[in-house]
Design a protein around this motif. Structure first.
Motif, short mmCIF file in Angstrom:
data_model
loop_
_atom_site.label_atom_id
_atom_site.label_comp_id
_atom_site.label_asym_id
_atom_site.label_seq_id
_atom_site.Cartn_x
_atom_site.Cartn_y
_atom_site.Cartn_z
N GLU A 154 -31.98 32.89 58.70
CA GLU A 154 -31.84 32.81 57.25
C GLU A 154 -30.39 32.68 56.80
N LEU A 155 -29.43 33.09 57.62
CA LEU A 155 -28.03 33.04 57.21
C LEU A 155 -27.28 31.84 57.75
N THR A 156 -27.55 31.45 58.99
CA THR A 156 -26.79 30.35 59.59
C THR A 156 -27.56 29.05 59.68
N GLY A 157 -28.88 29.10 59.52
CA GLY A 157 -29.69 27.89 59.63
C GLY A 157 -29.93 27.47 61.07
N LYS A 158 -29.57 28.32 62.03
CA LYS A 158 -29.77 27.99 63.44
C LYS A 158 -31.27 27.95 63.75
N GLY A 159 -31.73 26.87 64.37
CA GLY A 159 -33.14 26.70 64.67
C GLY A 159 -33.37 26.32 66.12
N PRO A 160 -34.60 25.96 66.47
CA PRO A 160 -34.91 25.60 67.86
C PRO A 160 -34.17 24.33 68.29
N SER A 199 -21.60 37.85 63.36
CA SER A 199 -20.73 37.22 62.37
C SER A 199 -20.64 38.06 61.10
N VAL A 200 -21.77 38.65 60.69
CA VAL A 200 -21.77 39.51 59.51
C VAL A 200 -20.84 40.70 59.75
N ASP A 201 -20.93 41.32 60.92
CA ASP A 201 -20.04 42.44 61.24
C ASP A 201 -18.58 41.99 61.27
N HIS A 202 -18.32 40.83 61.84
CA HIS A 202 -16.95 40.33 61.96
C HIS A 202 -16.33 40.06 60.59
N ARG A 203 -17.11 39.53 59.66
CA ARG A 203 -16.59 39.19 58.33
C ARG A 203 -16.51 40.39 57.39
N GLY A 204 -17.06 41.52 57.79
CA GLY A 204 -16.90 42.71 56.96
C GLY A 204 -18.11 43.04 56.12
N GLY A 205 -19.29 42.66 56.54
CA GLY A 205 -20.50 43.03 55.81
C GLY A 205 -21.22 41.84 55.21
N LEU A 206 -22.40 42.13 54.67
CA LEU A 206 -23.26 41.08 54.13
C LEU A 206 -22.62 40.39 52.92
N ASP A 207 -22.02 41.17 52.03
CA ASP A 207 -21.44 40.58 50.82
C ASP A 207 -20.34 39.58 51.16
N ALA A 208 -19.44 39.95 52.07
CA ALA A 208 -18.34 39.06 52.46
C ALA A 208 -18.88 37.82 53.17
N PHE A 209 -19.90 38.00 54.02
CA PHE A 209 -20.47 36.85 54.73
C PHE A 209 -21.07 35.85 53.75
N LEU A 210 -21.85 36.34 52.79
CA LEU A 210 -22.52 35.44 51.85
C LEU A 210 -21.52 34.72 50.93
N MET A 211 -20.40 35.36 50.60
CA MET A 211 -19.41 34.71 49.74
C MET A 211 -18.77 33.52 50.46
N LYS A 212 -18.59 33.63 51.79
CA LYS A 212 -17.98 32.54 52.55
C LYS A 212 -18.99 31.48 52.99
N LYS A 254 -30.83 33.66 46.84
CA LYS A 254 -31.17 34.55 45.73
C LYS A 254 -30.32 35.82 45.79
N VAL A 255 -30.16 36.36 46.99
CA VAL A 255 -29.34 37.56 47.18
C VAL A 255 -27.89 37.26 46.85
N LYS A 256 -27.39 36.08 47.26
CA LYS A 256 -26.01 35.71 46.97
C LYS A 256 -25.76 35.64 45.47
N LYS A 257 -26.71 35.08 44.73
CA LYS A 257 -26.55 35.00 43.27
C LYS A 257 -26.58 36.38 42.62
N GLU A 258 -27.43 37.28 43.15
CA GLU A 258 -27.47 38.65 42.64
C GLU A 258 -26.14 39.35 42.88
N ILE A 259 -25.55 39.14 44.05
CA ILE A 259 -24.27 39.76 44.38
C ILE A 259 -23.17 39.22 43.47
N LEU A 260 -23.15 37.89 43.26
CA LEU A 260 -22.15 37.31 42.35
C LEU A 260 -22.27 37.88 40.95
N LYS A 261 -23.50 38.04 40.48
CA LYS A 261 -23.73 38.60 39.15
C LYS A 261 -23.27 40.05 39.07
N ALA A 262 -23.57 40.84 40.12
CA ALA A 262 -23.17 42.25 40.14
C ALA A 262 -21.64 42.38 40.20
#
Length: 95
Positions: free
Chosen positions: A6-12, A58-71, A83-91
């Motif tokens: 769901e975060l990187t789009g990596k598939g089969p 990658s999420v741990d390396h970037r400093g958490g979910l919020d930082a990962f989604l912003m980049k 949807k979560v990214k937009k909620e975080i931007l709004k908050a």
């Protein structure tokens, strides 16, 4: 259920099984997906996602979910992650 992170789009990916006699048959390489709950500091709650082990690092390396989604690019993210990214931007705008 889709086998896509769901975060990187990596598939089969596809490739070959190669026997000792060099016979080749097609096979699929599936990503290592895990169901995880990641904490968001901006939303003060957990977010359930199905992500690959590489994305979790990658999420741990970037400093958490919020930082990962912003980049992250919007094209790579799933509908749920967008949807979560937009909620975080709004908050963050309200704070």
């Amino acid at each position: 259920m889709s086998r896509v992170c769901e975060l990187t789009g990596k598939g089969p990916m596809t490739g070959n099984n190669v026997s000792h006699a060099k016979n080749r048959t097609r096979r699929r390489f599936l990503p290592n997906l895990n169901d995880v709950t990641l904490q968001s500091e901006a939303l003060s709650r957990g977010i359930k996602l199905r992500i690959s082990a590489a994305a979790l690092r990658s999420v741990d390396h970037r400093g958490g979910l919020d930082a990962f989604l912003m980049k992250a690019k919007d094209g790579e993210l799933s509908a749920n992650a967008l949807k979560v990214k937009k909620e975080i931007l709004k908050a963050q705008a309200e704070a």
